[in-house]
Motif scaffolding. Structure first.
Motif, PDB file in Angstrom:
ATOM      1  N   ASP A 129     -35.149 -13.948  42.722  1.00  0.00           N
ATOM      2  CA  ASP A 129     -33.701 -13.913  42.955  1.00  0.00           C
ATOM      3  C   ASP A 129     -32.880 -14.716  41.937  1.00  0.00           C
ATOM      4  N   ASP A 130     -33.491 -15.040  40.831  1.00  0.00           N
ATOM      5  CA  ASP A 130     -32.763 -15.715  39.752  1.00  0.00           C
ATOM      6  C   ASP A 130     -32.261 -14.670  38.764  1.00  0.00           C
ATOM      7  N   GLY A 131     -31.049 -14.865  38.270  1.00  0.00           N
ATOM      8  CA  GLY A 131     -30.525 -13.971  37.251  1.00  0.00           C
ATOM      9  C   GLY A 131     -31.280 -14.185  35.947  1.00  0.00           C
ATOM     10  N   SER A 132     -31.235 -13.199  35.112  1.00  0.00           N
ATOM     11  CA  SER A 132     -31.939 -13.327  33.835  1.00  0.00           C
ATOM     12  C   SER A 132     -31.009 -13.873  32.761  1.00  0.00           C
ATOM     13  N   ILE A 133     -31.633 -14.320  31.701  1.00  0.00           N
ATOM     14  CA  ILE A 133     -30.868 -14.816  30.549  1.00  0.00           C
ATOM     15  C   ILE A 133     -30.030 -13.689  29.970  1.00  0.00           C
ATOM     16  N   ILE A 134     -30.561 -12.484  29.959  1.00  0.00           N
ATOM     17  CA  ILE A 134     -29.820 -11.342  29.427  1.00  0.00           C
ATOM     18  C   ILE A 134     -28.542 -11.140  30.230  1.00  0.00           C
ATOM     19  N   SER A 135     -28.643 -11.259  31.531  1.00  0.00           N
ATOM     20  CA  SER A 135     -27.469 -11.103  32.393  1.00  0.00           C
ATOM     21  C   SER A 135     -26.430 -12.172  32.087  1.00  0.00           C
ATOM     22  N   GLU A 136     -26.877 -13.406  31.890  1.00  0.00           N
ATOM     23  CA  GLU A 136     -25.953 -14.492  31.565  1.00  0.00           C
ATOM     24  C   GLU A 136     -25.278 -14.253  30.219  1.00  0.00           C
ATOM     25  N   LYS A 137     -26.062 -13.813  29.235  1.00  0.00           N
ATOM     26  CA  LYS A 137     -25.496 -13.518  27.907  1.00  0.00           C
ATOM     27  C   LYS A 137     -24.495 -12.374  28.003  1.00  0.00           C
ATOM     28  N   ALA A 138     -24.842 -11.336  28.774  1.00  0.00           N
ATOM     29  CA  ALA A 138     -23.944 -10.196  28.939  1.00  0.00           C
ATOM     30  C   ALA A 138     -22.650 -10.641  29.609  1.00  0.00           C
ATOM     31  N   ASP A 139     -22.772 -11.518  30.579  1.00  0.00           N
ATOM     32  CA  ASP A 139     -21.574 -12.017  31.268  1.00  0.00           C
ATOM     33  C   ASP A 139     -20.682 -12.786  30.294  1.00  0.00           C
ATOM     34  N   LYS A 190      -4.404   0.047  13.857  1.00  0.00           N
ATOM     35  CA  LYS A 190      -5.796  -0.407  13.755  1.00  0.00           C
ATOM     36  C   LYS A 190      -6.144  -1.390  14.862  1.00  0.00           C
ATOM     37  N   LEU A 191      -5.225  -2.292  15.175  1.00  0.00           N
ATOM     38  CA  LEU A 191      -5.480  -3.260  16.248  1.00  0.00           C
ATOM     39  C   LEU A 191      -5.560  -2.571  17.616  1.00  0.00           C
ATOM     40  N   ASN A 192      -4.724  -1.566  17.836  1.00  0.00           N
ATOM     41  CA  ASN A 192      -4.806  -0.815  19.089  1.00  0.00           C
ATOM     42  C   ASN A 192      -6.143  -0.092  19.193  1.00  0.00           C
ATOM     43  N   ASN A 193      -6.598   0.479  18.078  1.00  0.00           N
ATOM     44  CA  ASN A 193      -7.913   1.134  18.073  1.00  0.00           C
ATOM     45  C   ASN A 193      -9.017   0.121  18.346  1.00  0.00           C
ATOM     46  N   CYS A 194      -8.930  -1.020  17.702  1.00  0.00           N
ATOM     47  CA  CYS A 194      -9.904  -2.090  17.914  1.00  0.00           C
ATOM     48  C   CYS A 194      -9.912  -2.511  19.382  1.00  0.00           C
ATOM     49  N   ASN A 195      -8.735  -2.626  19.950  1.00  0.00           N
ATOM     50  CA  ASN A 195      -8.625  -3.024  21.351  1.00  0.00           C
ATOM     51  C   ASN A 195      -9.261  -1.979  22.263  1.00  0.00           C
ATOM     52  N   ASN A 196      -9.087  -0.710  21.926  1.00  0.00           N
ATOM     53  CA  ASN A 196      -9.735   0.346  22.712  1.00  0.00           C
ATOM     54  C   ASN A 196     -11.255   0.229  22.630  1.00  0.00           C
ATOM     55  N   TYR A 197     -11.768  -0.048  21.430  1.00  0.00           N
ATOM     56  CA  TYR A 197     -13.216  -0.226  21.272  1.00  0.00           C
ATOM     57  C   TYR A 197     -13.715  -1.444  22.038  1.00  0.00           C
ATOM     58  N   LEU A 198     -12.930  -2.511  22.032  1.00  0.00           N
ATOM     59  CA  LEU A 198     -13.310  -3.697  22.806  1.00  0.00           C
ATOM     60  C   LEU A 198     -13.379  -3.383  24.299  1.00  0.00           C
ATOM     61  N   SER A 199     -12.425  -2.612  24.784  1.00  0.00           N
ATOM     62  CA  SER A 199     -12.425  -2.241  26.203  1.00  0.00           C
ATOM     63  C   SER A 199     -13.646  -1.392  26.552  1.00  0.00           C
ATOM     64  N   LYS A 200     -13.969  -0.437  25.669  1.00  0.00           N
ATOM     65  CA  LYS A 200     -15.165   0.396  25.896  1.00  0.00           C
ATOM     66  C   LYS A 200     -16.429  -0.453  25.837  1.00  0.00           C
ATOM     67  N   ALA A 201     -16.487  -1.345  24.864  1.00  0.00           N
ATOM     68  CA  ALA A 201     -17.656  -2.215  24.745  1.00  0.00           C
ATOM     69  C   ALA A 201     -17.792  -3.087  25.981  1.00  0.00           C
ATOM     70  N   ASN A 202     -16.690  -3.597  26.473  1.00  0.00           N
ATOM     71  CA  ASN A 202     -16.734  -4.441  27.660  1.00  0.00           C
ATOM     72  C   ASN A 202     -17.251  -3.660  28.868  1.00  0.00           C
ATOM     73  N   SER A 203     -16.840  -2.423  28.990  1.00  0.00           N
ATOM     74  CA  SER A 203     -17.340  -1.590  30.092  1.00  0.00           C
ATOM     75  C   SER A 203     -18.860  -1.407  29.989  1.00  0.00           C
ATOM     76  N   GLU A 204     -19.332  -1.190  28.772  1.00  0.00           N
ATOM     77  CA  GLU A 204     -20.777  -1.028  28.568  1.00  0.00           C
ATOM     78  C   GLU A 204     -21.524  -2.329  28.849  1.00  0.00           C
ATOM     79  N   ILE A 205     -20.939  -3.442  28.459  1.00  0.00           N
ATOM     80  CA  ILE A 205     -21.567  -4.742  28.722  1.00  0.00           C
ATOM     81  C   ILE A 205     -21.670  -4.979  30.221  1.00  0.00           C
ATOM     82  N   ILE A 206     -20.621  -4.631  30.948  1.00  0.00           N
ATOM     83  CA  ILE A 206     -20.636  -4.784  32.404  1.00  0.00           C
ATOM     84  C   ILE A 206     -21.721  -3.899  33.010  1.00  0.00           C
ATOM     85  N   ASN A 207     -21.883  -2.686  32.478  1.00  0.00           N
ATOM     86  CA  ASN A 207     -22.947  -1.795  32.958  1.00  0.00           C
ATOM     87  C   ASN A 207     -24.325  -2.392  32.689  1.00  0.00           C
ATOM     88  N   ILE A 208     -24.503  -2.965  31.509  1.00  0.00           N
ATOM     89  CA  ILE A 208     -25.785  -3.593  31.176  1.00  0.00           C
ATOM     90  C   ILE A 208     -26.061  -4.737  32.144  1.00  0.00           C
TER      91      ILE A 208
END
Length: 124
Positions: free
Chosen positions: A50-60, A20-38
């Protein structure tokens, strides 16, 4: 025997937890990839002066947290589970060795008893 069964159940529970933890870790990795894309999309398309947005800061920040959690699972929690499983396996092997030694003692005792009775029957 009850202790051995209990240890085997515990080992199985750790296997389930680890899966279950390995599966969770896989989901975290996928989620992180999506967050980076956002973050990339927001940075590329939604900047004001040229200022970053709050959404970008939250995503980071979210990306960093998911990466930290993933690394913690992978580098701390799962190895701790592996170590505990190895400890349980060693306990099971020890119990099995003791059971085998007991069987051998009982067999020697039966053999000695049978030899004595055979000797006794020839003597009379």
């Amino acid at each position: 025997m009850a202790l051995k069964d209990q240890l085997q159940r515990e080992l199985s529970q750790y296997d389930t937890l680890k899966t279950k933890l390995n599966n969770c870790n896989n989901y975290l990795s996928k989620a992180n990839s999506e967050i980076i894309n956002i973050k990339s999309t927001v940075d590329a398309n939604y900047q004001i002066n040229d200022d970053g947005s709050i959404i970008s800061e939250k995503a980071d920040g979210l990306s960093k947290k998911t990466a930290e959690t993933s690394n913690y699972l992978k580098n701390s929690v799962i190895p701790a589970i592996d170590a505990k499983q190895n400890q349980i396996r060693e306990q099971i092997r020890q119990i099995e060795r003791e059971e085998e030694e007991e069987r051998e003692r009982e067999e020697r005792a039966r053999s000695s008893y049978n030899s004595y009775n055979t000797y006794r029957s020839y003597r009379w």
